[in-house]
Motif scaffolding. Sequence first.
Motif: not given
Length: 459
Positions: A253-260, A265-279
């Motif tokens: 399931k490599r396509l699903l793996l890529t999407a995952g 990565a999107f969730l990590l970006w959201m964490l950095i953006t919304l909670q920079p001090s916690q990150f």
Amino acid sequence: MNKNLEYPNLRSYLDQVCSHVKATEIHEEIRQELQSHLQELITEKIDQEGKTEEEAIIESIKLMGNPDEVGRQLHAVHKPKVEWSIISLLSAMIVIGGVALFALNYSLNDKLVVEQKLLFLLIGIAVMIAIYFVDYRKLLKYTWLLYGVTLLVMGTPLLSGTRLNGVAQWFKADDLGYNVYALSPYLLVISVSGILQGQKLEPSNIHGRLKRMIKNVAVLIIIPAILYVKADALSDFVIYGFSLAVLLMVIGKRLLLTAGFGAAAFLLWMLITLQPSQFHFRWMRITGFLNPNADALGSGFLTLRSMEAIQLGSMWGQGFGVVNRRLPYSYNELIYSYLVYSFGWVFGIAIAVLVLLFIVRIAHIGCSLQDSYAKKLMIGLTAVLGIQFGWNLLMCAGFMPITGIRLPILDWSPGTIAELAAVGLILGAYRRKDMIGSSTSLKNSSAIFRSPQSPWHDE
């Protein structure tokens, strides 16, 4: 053929054959296989030899051979498989865990609650044995229920506000606490295996494939990731994420793996953006091991103490039960460092080799299984155990950040119950490798009747 079964001698023959096969789960498949062979013979004798139906049945049964002999041969093909190499490696790790427990308790002047740790081990062994004898295929129909219960269990500490050691990951009852997030990777991997098993046919149109992809990414990655981040259980998220990636890679399931990866990565970006001090705080904890001297109050301090203990262990160690007051958490995630300190580098290398053999062996038999659901379960659970073993050994040696990931099976705690339960499921799946009504299993049955040693074979 159903009409032919009205004859008592035919039913008696099938019953007598099955009475020798201990694997009752395969009885129905064996009956169908025998009936198929009998039907061929009966039809041939009626059409080509002009026999009556009753005469054809009697002669066909005789040609099939002695039911006791046929039953014994079928039992040999379909008997349960015991994986003694895994059991031996597991037993060796449990013995080492016992040595570690009593050595630590001696060094800490009997301050460890030995009885409680032994209780966790005994419960784990009992659960492992019980799961070993349960048909793992029954889990498949409860896949979505298990997934929902897992999310509910993960969300309970967040909703209740129960915090232990500063994080909302624990279910607490009286004086006992259980880290439900340490259990979650096992439950999620079992759920994911069932979800993917249920998706056998790929949608024929792009809209259907896109819809399934979005659903899988949401169910398998985004929803669990939100709970892991909210509970500050990033270590457990890494364990689950790694195991999911391995499973998806192995089953193609490599396509699903890529999407995952994209969703993560999107969730990590959201964490950095919304909670920079916690990150930033989490990032410093993770990277502290890269320059431990500059992180004297964080994980770098623990890395320095762990490496120091391993270096002082020398070739043969400092001795059983020796005290090391400079090594914190020797009774928990840094137990491997203490074992090397006490028993030396040779002992530490032996543990690492033992762990490697254990993981390689269960991965090998997992990939060799014919049943696709069993294969998914074993690959996923092997990955869950494997990353914990690997991370703990590497972090004790200073090559990975110290994140609280324990050494499975050797360090006895409430988590040991889940670890041994996973091993029980792995052994149980292997036990039924020749008891499942797969095409391979039925071919093995057919070979009995067509082999030169069989009473009935093709001339």
